[in-house]
Design a protein around this motif. Structure first.
Motif, PDB file in Angstrom:
ATOM      1  N   PHE A 122     -11.130 -27.099   4.964  1.00  0.00           N
ATOM      2  CA  PHE A 122     -12.306 -27.655   5.647  1.00  0.00           C
ATOM      3  C   PHE A 122     -12.383 -27.165   7.083  1.00  0.00           C
ATOM      4  O   PHE A 122     -13.450 -26.735   7.558  1.00  0.00           O
ATOM      5  N   TYR A 123     -11.266 -27.251   7.816  1.00  0.00           N
ATOM      6  CA  TYR A 123     -11.266 -26.825   9.218  1.00  0.00           C
ATOM      7  C   TYR A 123     -11.557 -25.337   9.334  1.00  0.00           C
ATOM      8  O   TYR A 123     -12.275 -24.900  10.238  1.00  0.00           O
ATOM      9  N   ARG A 124     -11.000 -24.558   8.425  1.00  0.00           N
ATOM     10  CA  ARG A 124     -11.233 -23.117   8.473  1.00  0.00           C
ATOM     11  C   ARG A 124     -12.703 -22.795   8.263  1.00  0.00           C
ATOM     12  O   ARG A 124     -13.281 -21.953   8.961  1.00  0.00           O
ATOM     13  N   SER A 125     -13.342 -23.483   7.330  1.00  0.00           N
ATOM     14  CA  SER A 125     -14.766 -23.263   7.081  1.00  0.00           C
ATOM     15  C   SER A 125     -15.618 -23.769   8.243  1.00  0.00           C
ATOM     16  O   SER A 125     -16.589 -23.114   8.643  1.00  0.00           O
ATOM     17  N   ALA A 126     -15.248 -24.936   8.784  1.00  0.00           N
ATOM     18  CA  ALA A 126     -16.018 -25.511   9.880  1.00  0.00           C
ATOM     19  C   ALA A 126     -15.953 -24.642  11.130  1.00  0.00           C
ATOM     20  O   ALA A 126     -16.961 -24.445  11.828  1.00  0.00           O
ATOM     21  N   PHE A 127     -14.776 -24.085  11.418  1.00  0.00           N
ATOM     22  CA  PHE A 127     -14.628 -23.240  12.594  1.00  0.00           C
ATOM     23  C   PHE A 127     -15.265 -21.872  12.393  1.00  0.00           C
ATOM     24  O   PHE A 127     -15.656 -21.212  13.364  1.00  0.00           O
ATOM     25  N   TYR A 128     -15.346 -21.430  11.135  1.00  0.00           N
ATOM     26  CA  TYR A 128     -15.933 -20.123  10.864  1.00  0.00           C
ATOM     27  C   TYR A 128     -17.458 -20.164  10.927  1.00  0.00           C
ATOM     28  O   TYR A 128     -18.102 -19.142  11.212  1.00  0.00           O
ATOM     29  N   LEU A 129     -18.040 -21.317  10.696  1.00  0.00           N
ATOM     30  CA  LEU A 129     -19.500 -21.449  10.636  1.00  0.00           C
ATOM     31  C   LEU A 129     -20.207 -20.946  11.891  1.00  0.00           C
ATOM     32  O   LEU A 129     -21.241 -20.267  11.781  1.00  0.00           O
ATOM     33  N   PRO A 130     -19.716 -21.259  13.115  1.00  0.00           N
ATOM     34  CA  PRO A 130     -20.416 -20.743  14.305  1.00  0.00           C
ATOM     35  C   PRO A 130     -20.524 -19.225  14.352  1.00  0.00           C
ATOM     36  O   PRO A 130     -21.478 -18.692  14.929  1.00  0.00           O
ATOM     37  N   SER A 131     -19.561 -18.511  13.748  1.00  0.00           N
ATOM     38  CA  SER A 131     -19.643 -17.054  13.742  1.00  0.00           C
ATOM     39  C   SER A 131     -20.838 -16.565  12.939  1.00  0.00           C
ATOM     40  O   SER A 131     -21.403 -15.508  13.230  1.00  0.00           O
ATOM     41  N   LEU A 132     -21.228 -17.338  11.923  1.00  0.00           N
ATOM     42  CA  LEU A 132     -22.373 -16.961  11.104  1.00  0.00           C
ATOM     43  C   LEU A 132     -23.686 -17.303  11.782  1.00  0.00           C
ATOM     44  O   LEU A 132     -24.696 -16.637  11.564  1.00  0.00           O
ATOM     45  N   LEU A 133     -23.692 -18.363  12.602  1.00  0.00           N
ATOM     46  CA  LEU A 133     -24.935 -18.860  13.184  1.00  0.00           C
ATOM     47  C   LEU A 133     -25.104 -18.508  14.653  1.00  0.00           C
ATOM     48  O   LEU A 133     -26.203 -18.640  15.191  1.00  0.00           O
ATOM     49  N   GLY A 134     -24.040 -18.071  15.309  1.00  0.00           N
ATOM     50  CA  GLY A 134     -24.080 -17.893  16.763  1.00  0.00           C
ATOM     51  C   GLY A 134     -25.120 -16.912  17.247  1.00  0.00           C
ATOM     52  O   GLY A 134     -25.662 -17.067  18.343  1.00  0.00           O
ATOM     53  N   ALA A 135     -25.403 -15.868  16.469  1.00  0.00           N
ATOM     54  CA  ALA A 135     -26.374 -14.854  16.894  1.00  0.00           C
ATOM     55  C   ALA A 135     -27.781 -15.139  16.400  1.00  0.00           C
ATOM     56  O   ALA A 135     -28.672 -14.298  16.545  1.00  0.00           O
ATOM     57  N   SER A 136     -28.021 -16.324  15.835  1.00  0.00           N
ATOM     58  CA  SER A 136     -29.333 -16.646  15.284  1.00  0.00           C
ATOM     59  C   SER A 136     -30.269 -17.158  16.364  1.00  0.00           C
ATOM     60  O   SER A 136     -29.846 -17.637  17.419  1.00  0.00           O
ATOM     61  N   VAL A 137     -31.553 -17.071  16.076  1.00  0.00           N
ATOM     62  CA  VAL A 137     -32.573 -17.569  17.008  1.00  0.00           C
ATOM     63  C   VAL A 137     -32.469 -19.082  17.152  1.00  0.00           C
ATOM     64  O   VAL A 137     -32.615 -19.633  18.253  1.00  0.00           O
ATOM     65  N   ALA A 138     -32.198 -19.776  16.050  1.00  0.00           N
ATOM     66  CA  ALA A 138     -32.128 -21.239  16.081  1.00  0.00           C
ATOM     67  C   ALA A 138     -31.039 -21.729  17.028  1.00  0.00           C
ATOM     68  O   ALA A 138     -31.254 -22.653  17.823  1.00  0.00           O
ATOM     69  N   ILE A 139     -29.850 -21.116  16.961  1.00  0.00           N
ATOM     70  CA  ILE A 139     -28.752 -21.533  17.832  1.00  0.00           C
ATOM     71  C   ILE A 139     -29.070 -21.195  19.281  1.00  0.00           C
ATOM     72  O   ILE A 139     -28.757 -21.970  20.199  1.00  0.00           O
ATOM     73  N   ALA A 140     -29.699 -20.058  19.531  1.00  0.00           N
ATOM     74  CA  ALA A 140     -30.072 -19.701  20.898  1.00  0.00           C
ATOM     75  C   ALA A 140     -31.069 -20.706  21.476  1.00  0.00           C
ATOM     76  O   ALA A 140     -30.971 -21.100  22.643  1.00  0.00           O
TER      77      ALA A 140
END
Length: 315
Positions: A122-140
């Protein structure tokens, strides 16, 4: 087999070719057909546009009229372009500050997770998630709200009686918010670090414990040297990715690189020249300069790696 049978076999398989050779040709054709989409993508999407960009870098081209050759005028313009120099400065600050902090945080959390926490997946998936979303328009856009005048950061500060500010509207702190965003996307290098930690033989730590080495000594004498190839790999990837950052700065600054060009990433200025001002010839020259910069830093890292990266097969 009779001579007549051999002749019939030769006719079935071609001009004197053996059945094995015929099967080999069929397999080669099948392999080529499977690889054909990749080759088409390589030449039509990668090599073709790169070659066109190289030609356009020596032209004056506004997308509306045919390109006109202008020699090295674009290179001379780059030497005299103050905003270009500012974008390089901003990008270098972003890369050289945020990437080391990101890797340090990723390594720290990888070491913590490697101790066998319950719910590791769970922690590994939760911490990895920002890498997938960090460059998105929504997160910006979310980041812009968090660090706005009425954003979450100022609300938390107000709870403790501290007066906040417009973190994004201030030239002193705007770039720092983008650095924090890049550090927040530590998940990808963290997962790679975690995989590297799992490959270190336990017997090294057991032998060190017998010799009286503490955890801190084990970390610096065993973990870090054994992880240097993984650190090097992550360093190369993250530096290249940081130099190409665009979406975060574009959304947070509204596409201007403000305030006062404090978030003017190189890629953002390249986009501004090429698409906002239709100066595609100059933008192409800028793109090749970025390629040279990234290649130079990559080559420098590979050269320096022989002094600090250690492999198991080294004497």
């Amino acid at each position: 087999m009779s001579a007549l049978g051999e002749l019939r076999s030769m006719k079935r398989t071609g001009d004197g070719a053996s059945p094995a050779a015929s099967r080999g040709r069929k397999q080669n054709r099948a392999a080529f057909l499977f690889l054909l989409p990749w080759f088409l993508g390589l030449f039509l999407i990668t090599i073709g546009p790169m070659a066109a960009s190289l030609v356009l870098s020596f032209t004056r081209y506004n997308l509306l009229s045919p390109p006109r050759f202008n020699g090295i005028d674009n290179i001379v313009r780059m030497l005299e372009d103050g905003r270009l120099h500012k974008s390089i400065e901003v990008t270098f600050q972003y890369v050289f500050i945020s990437v080391p902090l990101q890797l340090a945080l990723a390594l720290l959390l990888a070491v913590v997770l490697d101790r066998g926490l319950r719910g590791l997946s769970f922690y590994r998936s939760a911490f990895y998630l920002p890498s997938l979303l960090g460059a998105s328009v929504a997160i910006a856009m979310l980041w812009r709200q968090i660090f706005g005048v009425d954003g979450l950061v100022n609300q938390v500060l107000a709870f403790f009686g501290i007066e906040g500010q417009g973190w994004i509207s201030s030239p002193d702190t705007a770039l720092g918010t983008l650095m924090i965003l890049n550090v927040w996307t530590f998940g990808s290098p963290m997962v790679i670090f975690l995989a590297g930690l799992r490959q270190i033989p336990v017997m090294y730590y057991e032998a060190a414990s017998v010799d009286g080495a503490g955890r801190w000594q084990q970390f610096w004498r065993i973990t870090m040297p054994m992880l240097t190839p993984i650190i090097f790999f992550n360093l190369i990837l993250q530096i290249i990715g940081a130099f190409q950052s665009f979406t975060q700065a574009y959304i947070v600054s509204g596409g201007t690189g403000g305030p006062i060009d404090s978030t003017l990433f190189y890629t953002l200025y390249l986009y501004d020249r090429g698409f906002a001002n239709l100066d595609m010839g100059y933008a192409s020259a800028m793109a090749w300069l970025l390629l040279v910069i990234i290649a130079a830093f990559t080559a420098l890292n590979f050269w320096a790696s022989k002094y600090w990266v250690f492999y198991d097969d080294q004497d």
